[in-house]
Design a protein around this motif. Structure first.
Motif, PDB file in Angstrom:
ATOM      1  N   PRO A  61      44.762  86.074  55.612  1.00 12.80           N
ATOM      2  CA  PRO A  61      45.803  86.871  54.946  1.00 12.80           C
ATOM      3  C   PRO A  61      45.324  87.295  53.552  1.00 12.80           C
ATOM      4  O   PRO A  61      44.471  86.630  52.959  1.00 12.80           O
ATOM      5  CB  PRO A  61      46.977  85.889  54.817  1.00 12.80           C
ATOM      6  CG  PRO A  61      46.669  84.752  55.731  1.00 12.80           C
ATOM      7  CD  PRO A  61      45.198  84.703  55.920  1.00 12.80           C
ATOM      8  N   ASP A  62      45.917  88.379  53.025  1.00 12.86           N
ATOM      9  CA  ASP A  62      45.473  88.932  51.729  1.00 12.86           C
ATOM     10  C   ASP A  62      45.447  87.900  50.613  1.00 12.86           C
ATOM     11  O   ASP A  62      44.598  87.942  49.733  1.00 12.86           O
ATOM     12  CB  ASP A  62      46.414  90.072  51.295  1.00 12.86           C
ATOM     13  CG  ASP A  62      46.179  91.314  52.139  1.00 12.86           C
ATOM     14  OD1 ASP A  62      45.162  91.349  52.872  1.00 12.86           O
ATOM     15  OD2 ASP A  62      47.020  92.230  52.076  1.00 12.86           O
ATOM     16  N   GLU A  63      46.433  86.990  50.640  1.00 13.03           N
ATOM     17  CA  GLU A  63      46.547  86.064  49.502  1.00 13.03           C
ATOM     18  C   GLU A  63      45.603  84.866  49.622  1.00 13.03           C
ATOM     19  O   GLU A  63      45.486  84.066  48.691  1.00 13.03           O
ATOM     20  CB  GLU A  63      48.008  85.596  49.340  1.00 13.03           C
ATOM     21  CG  GLU A  63      48.618  84.860  50.514  1.00 13.03           C
ATOM     22  CD  GLU A  63      49.210  85.772  51.607  1.00 13.03           C
ATOM     23  OE1 GLU A  63      48.737  86.909  51.791  1.00 13.03           O
ATOM     24  OE2 GLU A  63      50.131  85.303  52.303  1.00 13.03           O
ATOM     25  N   TYR A  64      44.908  84.727  50.762  1.00 17.72           N
ATOM     26  CA  TYR A  64      44.109  83.516  51.006  1.00 17.72           C
ATOM     27  C   TYR A  64      42.936  83.371  50.018  1.00 17.72           C
ATOM     28  O   TYR A  64      42.807  82.344  49.330  1.00 17.72           O
ATOM     29  CB  TYR A  64      43.589  83.552  52.459  1.00 17.72           C
ATOM     30  CG  TYR A  64      42.729  82.372  52.851  1.00 17.72           C
ATOM     31  CD1 TYR A  64      43.260  81.286  53.545  1.00 17.72           C
ATOM     32  CD2 TYR A  64      41.366  82.335  52.542  1.00 17.72           C
ATOM     33  CE1 TYR A  64      42.473  80.205  53.911  1.00 17.72           C
ATOM     34  CE2 TYR A  64      40.572  81.258  52.889  1.00 17.72           C
ATOM     35  CZ  TYR A  64      41.123  80.198  53.575  1.00 17.72           C
ATOM     36  OH  TYR A  64      40.342  79.123  53.931  1.00 17.72           O
ATOM     37  N   ARG A  69      40.916  92.227  66.439  1.00 19.83           N
ATOM     38  CA  ARG A  69      41.145  92.042  64.995  1.00 19.83           C
ATOM     39  C   ARG A  69      39.912  92.495  64.231  1.00 19.83           C
ATOM     40  O   ARG A  69      38.837  92.673  64.819  1.00 19.83           O
ATOM     41  CB  ARG A  69      41.469  90.580  64.691  1.00 19.83           C
ATOM     42  CG  ARG A  69      40.458  89.639  65.290  1.00 19.83           C
ATOM     43  CD  ARG A  69      40.790  88.168  65.055  1.00 19.83           C
ATOM     44  NE  ARG A  69      39.767  87.342  65.679  1.00 19.83           N
ATOM     45  CZ  ARG A  69      39.939  86.659  66.802  1.00 19.83           C
ATOM     46  NH1 ARG A  69      41.093  86.656  67.440  1.00 19.83           N
ATOM     47  NH2 ARG A  69      38.949  85.945  67.297  1.00 19.83           N
ATOM     48  N   ALA A 121      44.504  82.802  62.945  1.00 19.81           N
ATOM     49  CA  ALA A 121      45.874  82.935  63.433  1.00 19.81           C
ATOM     50  C   ALA A 121      45.949  82.819  64.953  1.00 19.81           C
ATOM     51  O   ALA A 121      46.876  82.216  65.488  1.00 19.81           O
ATOM     52  CB  ALA A 121      46.453  84.271  62.965  1.00 19.81           C
ATOM     53  N   PRO A 175      41.279  79.829  58.537  1.00 19.06           N
ATOM     54  CA  PRO A 175      42.429  80.725  58.750  1.00 19.06           C
ATOM     55  C   PRO A 175      42.216  81.528  60.032  1.00 19.06           C
ATOM     56  O   PRO A 175      41.579  82.573  60.016  1.00 19.06           O
ATOM     57  CB  PRO A 175      42.387  81.631  57.513  1.00 19.06           C
ATOM     58  CG  PRO A 175      40.958  81.656  57.094  1.00 19.06           C
ATOM     59  CD  PRO A 175      40.328  80.373  57.561  1.00 19.06           C
ATOM     60  N   GLU A 197      48.713  77.410  60.963  1.00 18.63           N
ATOM     61  CA  GLU A 197      48.867  78.778  60.455  1.00 18.63           C
ATOM     62  C   GLU A 197      47.807  78.986  59.374  1.00 18.63           C
ATOM     63  O   GLU A 197      47.427  78.027  58.689  1.00 18.63           O
ATOM     64  CB  GLU A 197      50.254  78.955  59.834  1.00 18.63           C
ATOM     65  CG  GLU A 197      51.394  78.971  60.832  1.00 18.63           C
ATOM     66  CD  GLU A 197      51.236  80.078  61.873  1.00 18.63           C
ATOM     67  OE1 GLU A 197      50.809  81.178  61.476  1.00 18.63           O
ATOM     68  OE2 GLU A 197      51.504  79.833  63.059  1.00 18.63           O
ATOM     69  N   MET A 206      47.741  80.052  56.303  1.00 25.07           N
ATOM     70  CA  MET A 206      47.987  79.545  54.952  1.00 25.07           C
ATOM     71  C   MET A 206      48.167  78.018  54.938  1.00 25.07           C
ATOM     72  O   MET A 206      47.952  77.378  53.917  1.00 25.07           O
ATOM     73  CB  MET A 206      49.178  80.256  54.298  1.00 25.07           C
ATOM     74  CG  MET A 206      48.910  81.717  53.976  1.00 25.07           C
ATOM     75  SD  MET A 206      47.377  82.043  53.026  1.00 25.07           S
ATOM     76  CE  MET A 206      47.888  81.599  51.363  1.00 25.07           C
TER      77      MET A 206
END
Ligand SMILES: Cc1ncc(COP(=O)(O)O)c(C=O)c1O
Length: 449
Positions: free
Chosen positions: A227-230, A361, A184, A182, A190, A192
């Motif tokens: 991302p948070d959901e990864y 980041r 970006a 992941p 992407e 996800m």
């Protein structure tokens, strides 16, 4: 036959006597030896160190992203000295108060039902143990890890590693499969989508995978925050396919992210967690692999077929226990979260002021500055192949200039890695950011016209 003297390496006039001796008789790690140029450090205090030439630097990378307590953790130094006096070494079949209490502490500070620890002496060994435990527990062999990762130097852990250092050790051990990351800023996928790719891989492997091994926030390969959901979804996917989730927290652990562990940022309890570096704040070499209750229970009547002479070394575990007490007593995890968000704001200012900063980041005190020579195309100065080729890149030159300006910063491929001791103050961050501000003029000037 030539004598040692005749084969001695060329002298470098910039090195002092100690540096020259070191250069001649000690291997530099991960390097062409002709390019090694050691710097002798003579003093260190708080977040600063001084080299033999008198340069004083803020340690903006905590050496190798491991000196989480800074260089003056008196209680840890004292614990080491006192254990060395009481008995420096006992075989792993014996125990000490510090070993038992450190095991208990790790069960306390790690999330969920992670409860039983195997001690080793490095992050590499912590990962080796995790791979073996996952294979023993599941009865399967394959390990899925990602391309932009570093998991260690020995054959198992370098085979799990995705970064170019693995290429020199290939073919490595069997059963190690690589997946995309992941990322970006720099990947064609992407974040996800890269997870969809892993889902497809697991389906096609037909449930023959023992574990998915990831750094929850990638460290040396560029500070990649998913991302948070990864991570929650990755754990679900692993379990749906009968695989374990191993989080390699060697770099992201012990407050670096403003939480105890990187997986805490995403509220995920992995099945196995590996640790080292910040575990002792780098005061002693110590690795640890902690597993859940269920996995621990499996080994009651199945052999735990693994060990080292220095497993649970009394001096190292005394350092580990004292380090965790220091994190707790000095509230360093909360402090890292607070000053970490200030650091993030200051790095965004650098991104605004310097066209060669492509991206900043990170989380807490675990941040990266990625450089670019053509901002619109995100063209990097440092590429993956540079990691194993001779010569230096503009990114190395920026780091060298930062050192001249009073801030030591590690750099990996195309990213400056900002991971200072958790004890750093906002005033010290300002000082270090001033040094980076001056150093980034070097990459601005090297951009393509
Ligand atoms: C995520 C991760 N895993 C494993 C290792 C290997 O640790 P060590 O160098 O202590 O063997 C490292 C080292 O940087 C790391 O960052």
């Amino acid at each position: 036959m030539s004598s040692k003297k005749e084969t001695a390496i060329e002298q470098d006039d910039n090195l002092n006597e100690i540096e020259s001796l070191d250069r001649e008789f000690v291997f530099g790690t991960w390097s062409y030896q002709s390019e090694v140029s050691p710097t002798q450090i003579v003093r260190a205090e708080g977040v600063r160190f001084t080299d033999a030439a008198g340069n004083e630097c803020i340690d903006l990378s905590g050496q190798l992203m491991c000196s989480n307590l800074g260089h003056s953790a008196e209680a840890v130094a004292e614990a080491i000295a006192s254990q060395a006096r009481e008995g420096a070494y006992f075989a792993p079949g014996f125990t000490t108060e510090a070993r038992a209490r450190l095991g208990e502490k790790l069960a306390e500070v790690t999330p969920g039902n992670l409860s039983k620890t195997f001690f080793s002496t490095s992050g590499t060994e912590a990962v080796e143990a995790a791979i073996k435990i996952a294979r023993f527990y599941t009865g399967k062999q394959k390990i899925v890890s990602r391309y932009r990762s570093y998991h260690g130097a020995t054959y198992g852990s370098i085979s799990a590693t995705g970064d170019p250092r693995r290429l020199m050790a290939e073919p490595g051990i069997p059963g190690m499969i690589k997946a995309p990351d992941p990322y970006a800023y720099g990947s064609t996928l992407e974040p996800m989508q890269s997870l969809d790719y892993i889902e497809e891989m697991l389906m096609l492997e037909g449930d023959t995978v023992a574990a998915i091994l990831v750094e929850p926030i990638v460290g040396s390969n560029g500070i990649l925050v998913p991302p948070d959901e990864y991570l929650p979804r990755l754990k679900e996917l692993a379990h749906e396919h009968g695989a374990l989730l191993i989080c390699d927290e060697v770099m992201s652990g012990f407050g670096r992210t403003g939480e105890w562990f990187g997986c805490d940022v995403f509220d995920v309890t992995p099945d196995i967690v590996t640790m080292a570096k910040g575990l002792t704040g780098a005061y002693a070499p110590l690795g640890a692999t902690i597993v859940t209750d269920e996995i621990a229970a499996h080994f009651e009547d199945e052999m735990f077929c693994h060990g080292h002479t220095y497993s649970g070394h009394p001096v190292a575990v005394a350092a580990g226990l004292a380090a965790i007490e220091a994190y707790q007593e000095d509230d360093l995890i909360d402090h890292a979260r607070e000053v970490g968000s200030y650091l993030g704001e200051r790095l965004v200012e650098l991104e605004t002021d310097h066209p060669s900063v492509g991206d900043t980041r990170g989380v807490g005190l675990f941040r990266g500055i990625e450089l670019t020579k053509r901002k619109d195309e995100r063209e990097p100065f440092g590429r993956r192949e540079h990691k194993i080729s001779k010569g230096s890149t503009t990114v190395d030159e920026v780091a060298a200039e930062a050192y001249e300006q009073g801030a030591y910063v590690a750099n990996m491929i195309n990213t400056l890695i900002i991971a200072p001791p958790l004890t750093i103050t906002e005033a010290e961050i300002d000082e270090a950011v001033d040094a980076l501000d001056a150093a980034l003029d070097v990459s601005d000037a090297a951009m393509d016209a």
